[in-house]
Design an enzyme around this catalytic site. Structure first.
Site, PDB file in Angstrom:
ATOM      1  N   GLY A  13       0.878  -1.161   0.091  1.00 18.93           N
ATOM      2  CA  GLY A  13       0.113   0.155  -0.050  1.00 18.93           C
ATOM      3  C   GLY A  13       1.054   1.172   0.035  1.00 18.93           C
ATOM      4  O   GLY A  13       1.564   1.461   0.801  1.00 18.93           O
ATOM      5  N   GLY A  15      -0.381   4.535   0.036  1.00 20.03           N
ATOM      6  CA  GLY A  15      -1.054   5.641   0.578  1.00 20.03           C
ATOM      7  C   GLY A  15      -0.260   6.304   1.601  1.00 20.03           C
ATOM      8  O   GLY A  15       0.794   6.302   1.631  1.00 20.03           O
ATOM      9  N   PHE A  16      -1.076   7.111   2.465  1.00 22.51           N
ATOM     10  CA  PHE A  16      -0.373   7.859   3.348  1.00 22.51           C
ATOM     11  C   PHE A  16       0.469   7.043   4.444  1.00 22.51           C
ATOM     12  O   PHE A  16       1.668   7.668   4.773  1.00 22.51           O
ATOM     13  CB  PHE A  16      -1.578   8.807   4.132  1.00 22.51           C
ATOM     14  CG  PHE A  16      -2.009   9.670   3.472  1.00 22.51           C
ATOM     15  CD1 PHE A  16      -1.605  10.898   3.124  1.00 22.51           C
ATOM     16  CD2 PHE A  16      -3.573   9.576   3.012  1.00 22.51           C
ATOM     17  CE1 PHE A  16      -2.364  11.775   2.297  1.00 22.51           C
ATOM     18  CE2 PHE A  16      -4.207  10.166   2.217  1.00 22.51           C
ATOM     19  CZ  PHE A  16      -3.509  11.525   1.966  1.00 22.51           C
ATOM     20  N   GLY A  17       0.128   6.070   4.940  1.00 20.73           N
ATOM     21  CA  GLY A  17       0.948   5.230   5.773  1.00 20.73           C
ATOM     22  C   GLY A  17       2.067   4.648   5.151  1.00 20.73           C
ATOM     23  O   GLY A  17       3.291   4.781   5.691  1.00 20.73           O
ATOM     24  N   VAL A  81      -2.146  -7.538  -4.299  1.00 21.03           N
ATOM     25  CA  VAL A  81      -1.794  -8.651  -3.079  1.00 21.03           C
ATOM     26  C   VAL A  81      -2.805  -9.511  -2.786  1.00 21.03           C
ATOM     27  O   VAL A  81      -3.927  -8.867  -2.345  1.00 21.03           O
ATOM     28  CB  VAL A  81      -0.954  -7.858  -1.928  1.00 21.03           C
ATOM     29  CG1 VAL A  81      -0.784  -9.169  -0.907  1.00 21.03           C
ATOM     30  CG2 VAL A  81       0.361  -7.243  -2.062  1.00 21.03           C
ATOM     31  N   GLU A 172     -18.728  17.571   3.127  1.00 21.87           N
ATOM     32  CA  GLU A 172     -17.989  17.999   2.219  1.00 21.87           C
ATOM     33  C   GLU A 172     -18.766  18.019   0.659  1.00 21.87           C
ATOM     34  O   GLU A 172     -18.753  18.731  -0.169  1.00 21.87           O
ATOM     35  CB  GLU A 172     -16.490  17.491   2.144  1.00 21.87           C
ATOM     36  CG  GLU A 172     -15.907  18.313   3.286  1.00 21.87           C
ATOM     37  CD  GLU A 172     -14.387  17.757   3.234  1.00 21.87           C
ATOM     38  OE1 GLU A 172     -13.587  18.334   4.217  1.00 21.87           O
ATOM     39  OE2 GLU A 172     -13.962  16.799   2.565  1.00 21.87           O
TER      40      GLU A 172
END
Ligand code: FAD
Length: 416
Positions: A13, A15-17, A81, A172
């Site tokens: 992954g 992404g942010f992490g 994965v 939003e």
């Protein structure tokens, strides 16, 4: 140097992490393989801007091979994965096997429809670039259809937009959608009576923004209502057949558009680890973010279940993923050197959500802000956090243009 002898860190992954783990290990004597099903990092907090024709996908996504071009200890592999074997320390990526010394699961989350298949099939979700483009195409096509629909009832159904979920994403999205209609589409369709348009925000709980303090919950509702969004709290959706919403009290609303933002759960791969999962399928981790019984495996971000000091799970937010990614990078270095690992403590940077142009709510440094100042904070923070100078500049130009001319520039229907 024989790099094969270096510990192999596999990150699932980007992404942010996952990005933070990879960056935090840039100078470490390790081999990193970063895998993702996409070849880009996606800034999900601005997905709704793609959905409402405010930004192009390329302005909120950045190619991973470009981001990591200079990081010599990292290889990127694109693929899905499908299996993680914790006993034998390997994963399967589109059929091929990749062995690891340390594994970081940073696979994020996916939309949770809570088993409501009718909503999953007939509604829209907002989780990927594809889903945001699908919403954009649908919204614009719906206006085209409504503009030539002579039957008043059918036209009203076309012009009724239901957003489900009163959290930040629903707030939003509904706020921005109302503005797109009031300020932009009204100019494109001057002969249409836009008083027929309804934007509804449904929330099953007592108020919108349940995790925000009272004054901001109230401010959010006021700001939405000022933009003519109908906010229905204590209202549960039970069914949707692409033409009609059924509510828990038996009422029906005719609507050709439903956007579901009411739930997130851990990415599907978390279910295939065979380890303990807590709420929303998130994987329970130790204080060091390691998997109990598998100290070589770390889980971060939306996929991880980690409680704060009050026994509450940390929210699925980019700020949590980023902080956990940083700590995990440090902990992997420590584990390799045989040092004791660091415990994770979340530092809450505050809350922030926008409700269209000029309006946002924020809780920062213990203070609540709403309106224009909160919106300015939101604009600058989101531009600052986008990856790549070019993206930041383009988004700033787009927003400045929209701000002064009330024009969402990406009003293209790109598929039937
Ligand atoms: C519409 C929307 C608005 C949001 N707004 C905000 C906001 O305003 N503020 C905020 O802080 N947070 C916001 N969030 C939440 C935030 O985006 C997430 O908390 C954050 O992205 C989690 O980071 P992560 O690293 O855990 O996962 P992600 O950023 O989701 O990254 C996970 C990555 O793993 C990849 N992946 C998953 N499974 C596999 C697999 N099997 N094989 C290969 N790759 C895989 C995915 O492609 C993805 O790139 C928002 C989310 C959404 C959807």
């Amino acid at each position: 140097m024989n790099t094969k002898a270096l510990p192999h860190i596999l990150i699932i992954g980007a992404g942010f992490g996952g990005m933070q783990v990879a960056r935090g290990l840039a100078r470490a004597p390790v081999r990193i393989t970063l895998v993702d099903r996409h070849n880009y990092h996606l800034f999900q907090p601005l997905l709704y801007q793609v959905a409402i024709a405010g930004l192009l996908p390329s302005q909120i996504a950045y190619p991973l091979r470009t981001i990591f071009r200079k990081q010599k200890n990292l290889t990127f592999q694109m693929g899905e994965v499908t299996e993680v074997n914790l006993q034998e320390c390997y994963v399967k990526l589109d059929g091929s096997v990749i062995a690891y010394d340390y594994l970081v699961l940073a696979a994020g989350g996916e939309t949770n429809f809570f088993g409501n298949q009718a909503v999953e099939q007939n509604g829209f979700q907002l989780k990927s670039i594809q889903s945001a483009i699908a919403i954009r195409n649908h919204l614009l096509k719906t206006f085209e259809d409504a503009s030539r629909e002579a039957d008043a009832e059918k036209r009203r159904a076309l012009l009724t937009f239901v957003v489900v979920g009163g959290g930040p994403t629903g707030v939003e999205t509904s706020g921005a959608l109302a503005e797109l209609i009031i300020h932009v589409l009204s100019k494109d369709y001057p002969h249409m009576d836009l008083r027929e348009v309804r934007v509804l925000l449904l929330e099953a709980g007592k108020s919108v923004m349940p995790s925000y303090p009272d004054e901001l919950r109230k401010a959010t509702r006021d700001l939405l209502e000022r933009k003519k969004v109908e906010v229905l709290t204590d209202t549960k959706l039970v069914d949707y057949n692409s033409e009609r919403v059924t509510l828990g009290n038996g009422e029906h609303i005719r609507a050709n558009t439903l956007i579901w933002t009411a739930g997130v759960k851990a990415a599907g791969i978390a279910n295939r680890l065979g380890v303990e999962q807590a709420g929303s399928g998130r994987v329970r981790v130790a204080d060091s973010l390691q998997l109990p019984n598998h100290p070589e495996v770390f889980v971060v971000g939306d996929a991880a279940y980690f409680e704060n000091g009050k026994g509450q799970p940390l929210p699925m937010l980019s700020t949590v993923a980023i902080q956990q990614g940083k700590v995990t990078a440090r902990n992997i270095r420590k584990a390799i050197q045989g040092e004791p690992l660091e415990e994770f403590h979340y530092k809450d940077p505050g809350l922030l959500a926008t409700i269209g142009r000029n309006a946002a709510v924020a809780r920062i440094w213990g203070l609540s802000f709403s309106g224009f100042i909160a919106w300015l904070i939101w604009v600058f923070l989101h531009i600052y956090r986008l990856i790549g100078f070019r993206n930041r500049l383009l988004v700033l130009i787009n927003w400045a243009w929209e701000y002064f001319f009330y024009e969402n520039q990406v009003r293209l229907i790109t598929k039937e």
